[in-house]
Design a protein around this motif. Structure first.
Motif, PDB file in Angstrom:
ATOM      1  N   HIS A  29       0.791  -1.227   0.000  1.00 32.59           N
ATOM      2  CA  HIS A  29       0.000   0.000   0.000  1.00 32.59           C
ATOM      3  C   HIS A  29       0.827   1.283   0.000  1.00 32.59           C
ATOM      4  O   HIS A  29       0.303   2.341  -0.388  1.00 32.59           O
ATOM      5  CB  HIS A  29      -0.963  -0.013   1.186  1.00 32.59           C
ATOM      6  CG  HIS A  29      -1.991  -1.092   1.086  1.00 32.59           C
ATOM      7  ND1 HIS A  29      -3.211  -0.916   0.469  1.00 32.59           N
ATOM      8  CD2 HIS A  29      -1.980  -2.385   1.518  1.00 32.59           C
ATOM      9  CE1 HIS A  29      -3.910  -2.035   0.521  1.00 32.59           C
ATOM     10  NE2 HIS A  29      -3.185  -2.944   1.154  1.00 32.59           N
ATOM     11  N   GLN A  30       2.070   1.212   0.467  1.00 31.44           N
ATOM     12  CA  GLN A  30       2.996   2.343   0.375  1.00 31.44           C
ATOM     13  C   GLN A  30       2.445   3.664   0.940  1.00 31.44           C
ATOM     14  O   GLN A  30       2.515   4.704   0.279  1.00 31.44           O
ATOM     15  CB  GLN A  30       3.389   2.554  -1.089  1.00 31.44           C
ATOM     16  CG  GLN A  30       4.086   1.377  -1.737  1.00 31.44           C
ATOM     17  CD  GLN A  30       5.505   1.171  -1.234  1.00 31.44           C
ATOM     18  OE1 GLN A  30       6.232   2.136  -0.981  1.00 31.44           O
ATOM     19  NE2 GLN A  30       5.905  -0.073  -1.077  1.00 31.44           N
ATOM     20  N   PRO A  31       1.900   3.681   2.140  1.00 27.64           N
ATOM     21  CA  PRO A  31       1.490   4.971   2.715  1.00 27.64           C
ATOM     22  C   PRO A  31       2.714   5.849   2.935  1.00 27.64           C
ATOM     23  O   PRO A  31       3.806   5.361   3.219  1.00 27.64           O
ATOM     24  CB  PRO A  31       0.829   4.583   4.037  1.00 27.64           C
ATOM     25  CG  PRO A  31       1.482   3.280   4.409  1.00 27.64           C
ATOM     26  CD  PRO A  31       1.702   2.566   3.103  1.00 27.64           C
ATOM     27  N   ASP A  32       2.522   7.151   2.812  1.00 28.59           N
ATOM     28  CA  ASP A  32       3.630   8.075   3.033  1.00 28.59           C
ATOM     29  C   ASP A  32       3.995   8.170   4.511  1.00 28.59           C
ATOM     30  O   ASP A  32       5.158   8.398   4.858  1.00 28.59           O
ATOM     31  CB  ASP A  32       3.261   9.461   2.504  1.00 28.59           C
ATOM     32  CG  ASP A  32       3.014   9.446   1.009  1.00 28.59           C
ATOM     33  OD1 ASP A  32       3.953   9.130   0.258  1.00 28.59           O
ATOM     34  OD2 ASP A  32       1.877   9.729   0.587  1.00 28.59           O
ATOM     35  N   VAL A  33       2.996   8.021   5.367  1.00 31.47           N
ATOM     36  CA  VAL A  33       3.201   8.031   6.817  1.00 31.47           C
ATOM     37  C   VAL A  33       2.494   6.818   7.402  1.00 31.47           C
ATOM     38  O   VAL A  33       1.338   6.554   7.063  1.00 31.47           O
ATOM     39  CB  VAL A  33       2.653   9.313   7.471  1.00 31.47           C
ATOM     40  CG1 VAL A  33       2.914   9.299   8.972  1.00 31.47           C
ATOM     41  CG2 VAL A  33       3.249  10.556   6.826  1.00 31.47           C
ATOM     42  N   ALA A  34       3.184   6.086   8.255  1.00 29.71           N
ATOM     43  CA  ALA A  34       2.575   4.950   8.946  1.00 29.71           C
ATOM     44  C   ALA A  34       2.757   5.147  10.445  1.00 29.71           C
ATOM     45  O   ALA A  34       3.887   5.237  10.930  1.00 29.71           O
ATOM     46  CB  ALA A  34       3.204   3.634   8.501  1.00 29.71           C
ATOM     47  N   CYS A  35       1.641   5.241  11.156  1.00 34.94           N
ATOM     48  CA  CYS A  35       1.652   5.416  12.609  1.00 34.94           C
ATOM     49  C   CYS A  35       1.229   4.107  13.249  1.00 34.94           C
ATOM     50  O   CYS A  35       0.089   3.666  13.056  1.00 34.94           O
ATOM     51  CB  CYS A  35       0.713   6.551  13.012  1.00 34.94           C
ATOM     52  SG  CYS A  35       1.227   8.177  12.420  1.00 34.94           S
ATOM     53  N   LEU A  36       2.135   3.501  13.988  1.00 36.57           N
ATOM     54  CA  LEU A  36       1.894   2.206  14.616  1.00 36.57           C
ATOM     55  C   LEU A  36       1.774   2.375  16.112  1.00 36.57           C
ATOM     56  O   LEU A  36       2.518   3.154  16.720  1.00 36.57           O
ATOM     57  CB  LEU A  36       3.040   1.244  14.302  1.00 36.57           C
ATOM     58  CG  LEU A  36       3.451   1.111  12.832  1.00 36.57           C
ATOM     59  CD1 LEU A  36       4.619   0.138  12.705  1.00 36.57           C
ATOM     60  CD2 LEU A  36       2.282   0.672  11.965  1.00 36.57           C
ATOM     61  N   GLN A  37       0.847   1.636  16.709  1.00 34.78           N
ATOM     62  CA  GLN A  37       0.657   1.680  18.159  1.00 34.78           C
ATOM     63  C   GLN A  37       0.801   0.285  18.765  1.00 34.78           C
ATOM     64  O   GLN A  37       0.665  -0.713  18.078  1.00 34.78           O
ATOM     65  CB  GLN A  37      -0.715   2.247  18.527  1.00 34.78           C
ATOM     66  CG  GLN A  37      -0.998   3.643  18.011  1.00 34.78           C
ATOM     67  CD  GLN A  37      -1.638   3.617  16.651  1.00 34.78           C
ATOM     68  OE1 GLN A  37      -2.500   2.782  16.387  1.00 34.78           O
ATOM     69  NE2 GLN A  37      -1.236   4.527  15.767  1.00 34.78           N
ATOM     70  N   GLU A  38       1.018   0.296  20.072  1.00 36.05           N
ATOM     71  CA  GLU A  38       1.189  -0.925  20.857  1.00 36.05           C
ATOM     72  C   GLU A  38       2.297  -1.797  20.262  1.00 36.05           C
ATOM     73  O   GLU A  38       2.124  -2.998  20.044  1.00 36.05           O
ATOM     74  CB  GLU A  38      -0.129  -1.705  20.996  1.00 36.05           C
ATOM     75  CG  GLU A  38      -0.200  -2.480  22.285  1.00 36.05           C
ATOM     76  CD  GLU A  38      -1.556  -3.110  22.565  1.00 36.05           C
ATOM     77  OE1 GLU A  38      -1.633  -3.882  23.549  1.00 36.05           O
ATOM     78  OE2 GLU A  38      -2.535  -2.834  21.830  1.00 36.05           O
ATOM     79  N   THR A  39       3.445  -1.158  20.020  1.00 35.62           N
ATOM     80  CA  THR A  39       4.575  -1.865  19.430  1.00 35.62           C
ATOM     81  C   THR A  39       5.217  -2.857  20.391  1.00 35.62           C
ATOM     82  O   THR A  39       5.829  -3.834  19.964  1.00 35.62           O
ATOM     83  CB  THR A  39       5.627  -0.867  18.934  1.00 35.62           C
ATOM     84  OG1 THR A  39       5.978   0.012  20.014  1.00 35.62           O
ATOM     85  CG2 THR A  39       5.090  -0.063  17.759  1.00 35.62           C
ATOM     86  N   LYS A  40       5.143  -2.587  21.689  1.00 36.06           N
ATOM     87  CA  LYS A  40       5.571  -3.533  22.724  1.00 36.06           C
ATOM     88  C   LYS A  40       7.046  -3.912  22.624  1.00 36.06           C
ATOM     89  O   LYS A  40       7.403  -5.072  22.844  1.00 36.06           O
ATOM     90  CB  LYS A  40       4.712  -4.808  22.686  1.00 36.06           C
ATOM     91  CG  LYS A  40       3.244  -4.611  22.980  1.00 36.06           C
ATOM     92  CD  LYS A  40       2.502  -5.934  22.984  1.00 36.06           C
ATOM     93  CE  LYS A  40       1.046  -5.789  23.337  1.00 36.06           C
ATOM     94  NZ  LYS A  40       0.327  -7.081  23.334  1.00 36.06           N
TER      95      LYS A  40
END
Length: 260
Positions: A29-40
């Motif tokens: 999908h190649q998003p320009d920004v990827a915000c990830l949560q609960e990376t642990k």
């Protein structure tokens, strides 16, 4: 006006457990920004290299156990990176990573769960949301380009829960939590998904237990909120349920917003 860009937010429920799924999705999908949560995972153990090989620059605010956030950007390095709240005592968990990308201030958020009504954890959640509201009110005006995205752990209204009756007496769907979201909206931030889709049942989280995915019993708790200039630029928001079908999925699905 800044160039068009796409932003994805996804609570991955452990980046190391879900690494192949996340890399596959980003590659497709190649998003320009990827915000990830609960990376642990602590920052020094975060698997940076595979993301860099996909062309992403990596900003981290991680921790072991639970919580932790990561923001990945293409085309430009994230600027003015802020870990946690801008001022005051440090948060007891790593839940905020703010940065500037293409002239837009982006807050990547993992809002506290709250656990149960009447607990210290629920009080912490409400205080946390109010502290964030005050920070935003203090630092930004209505005409600034600001995006809040991530796992808010609040279902906004009846369309966003599979059963109002089932949510009675539970966190995520209380007047206090709704009032907290009202506070953000009073600052001029708006829910980008509802600009494009008013339907019920557009959930972003399905519990692993009790066959919730199979029955489509879920909640919409992952959002992209935007200030007026960015809300106007928002051309699309997609909740992609496909990764929930993959092996070892997160209980959340990716949410992607496109800005013209």
């Amino acid at each position: 006006m800044s160039a068009p860009f796409s932003l994805m937010t996804w609570n991955v429920n452990s980046i190391r457990a879900r690494l192949d799924n996340v890399l596959t999705y980003l590659d497709e999908h190649q998003p320009d920004v990827a915000c990830l949560q609960e990376t642990k995972v602590e920052d020094q153990l975060f698997p940076r290299v595979p993301f860099m090989e996909l062309g992403y620059q990596v900003a981290l605010n991680g921790t072991k156990g639970y919580a932790g956030v990561a923001t990945l950007t293409k085309r430009a390095k994230p600027e003015d990176v802020q870990l946690g709240f801008a001022e005051g005592k440090p948060d007891k968990h790593r839940r905020i990573l703010a940065c500037t990308f293409a002239g837009v201030r982006i807050y990547n958020l993992y809002v506290p769960n709250g656990t149960a009504l009447g607990t210290d954890a629920f009080t912490y959640k409400l205080e946390w949301l109010e502290r964030l509201r005050v920070e935003l009110a203090t630092r930004f005006s209505a005409g600034d380009s600001v995006i809040l995205c991530g796992d808010f752990n609040v279902a906004r209204d009846e369309r966003d829960v599979w059963s109002v009756e089932a949510m009675a007496g539970c966190t995520h769907f209380t007047p206090e939590e709704h009032a907290a979201l009202d506070g953000f909206e009073q600052l001029g931030l708006r829910d980008c998904f509802r600009k494009h889709d008013q339907a019920a049942g557009r959930f972003t989280w399905f519990d692993y237990r009790d066959g919730c995915w199979e029955k489509k019993h879920g909640l919409r708790i992952d959002y992209v909120y935007a200030s007026a200039p960015m809300y106007e630029r928002c051309a699309e928001v997609v909740h992609d349920w496909e990764p929930r079908e993959w092996d070892t999925p997160s209980d959340h699905v990716p949410v992607t917003a496109k800005f013209s």
